[in-house]
Design a protein around this motif. Structure first.
Motif: not given
Length: 242
Positions: A102-110
């Motif tokens: 989830p953190e990687f996916i959130s960072n990608l979206a950011e």
């Protein structure tokens, strides 16, 4: 490349690429953690059934991606994650294949939010009629797609085309981040097969193009932001439920 690999589920690799792929996945997946020293050349050459020359070239490739660094009299050490080239297509694939973080996916979206809305704003100022027509064609392909892979390809084509017509070459160079995000969406939450959601997603992209065609950069940026946030939240919801 990232999306095609995800759709096909496999990719043809020579000996060099196979070693790079397997060691890269092991590093990104945490089998070899930062600071760890990889097994010696003799052991790895035997494990992968390759020559020392192939192994050395593979290590050079992993070094160029920032994952390892050779140390005299010590061996090849795994580097800290902060040195990894996250813009590299292979590194992104290895992250995606190591699980839904989830953190990687959130960072990608950011990261996408930091440049795609601005690219849409630039496109509204710089796109010509033929380029806008290409964007509309991508939306039509998304709306008419009858399979998940064709929807994903049309979606990717839309976003890469938009980066291209922003006419800022730096924008197009970060297209791999978009591709990685859409691979995650393809695997977890593609709207294909759900006609109502497929139409809603297509319409959201059409809103971006209409704003670009009208020369309204702010509206185009806002519409792009909404598309990215919707995709991020949908993926997060799927991860939570899985």
């Amino acid at each position: 490349m990232i999306l095609k690999s995800a759709i096909s589920g496999s990719i043809t690799r020579n000996s060099h690429a196979r070693v790079v792929d397997e060691l890269g996945k092991a590093i990104v997946g945490g089998i070899y953690s930062p600071g760890a020293v990889l097994p010696g050349d003799a052991e790895l050459a035997e494990r992968f059934d390759v020559s020392r020359t192939v192994l050395r070239e593979a290590m050079k490739t992993l070094t160029a991606k920032g994952l390892v660094v050779p140390k005299a009299r010590i061996g090849t050490r795994v580097t800290e994650r902060s040195t990894w080239n996250l813009f590299d297509g292979d590194v992104l694939i290895w992250h995606l294949e190591s699980g839904n973080d989830p953190e990687f996916i959130s960072n990608l979206a950011e990261m996408r939010l930091s440049f795609e809305p601005f690219a849409a704003n630039l496109a509204a100022k710089r796109a010509n009629g033929a380029e806008i027509a290409r964007l509309f064609a991508c939306v039509e392909a998304m709306e008419k797609a009858d399979a998940m892979d064709s929807f994903a390809v049309a979606d990717l084509e839309f976003h890469l085309t938009l980066l291209e017509i922003s006419k800022n070459p730096f924008m197009f160079s970060v297209g791999s981040l978009i591709e990685a995000a859409l691979v995650t969406s393809f695997r977890l939450s593609s709207p294909n097969g759900e006609p109502r959601r497929q139409k809603a997603t297509s319409d959201a992209h059409r809103t971006i193009v209409k704003a670009i065609a009208a020369g309204n950069g702010n509206e185009a940026a806002t519409a792009m932001q909404a598309v990215i946030i919707d995709g991020r939240d949908r993926i997060a919801g799927q991860i939570t439920r899985s």
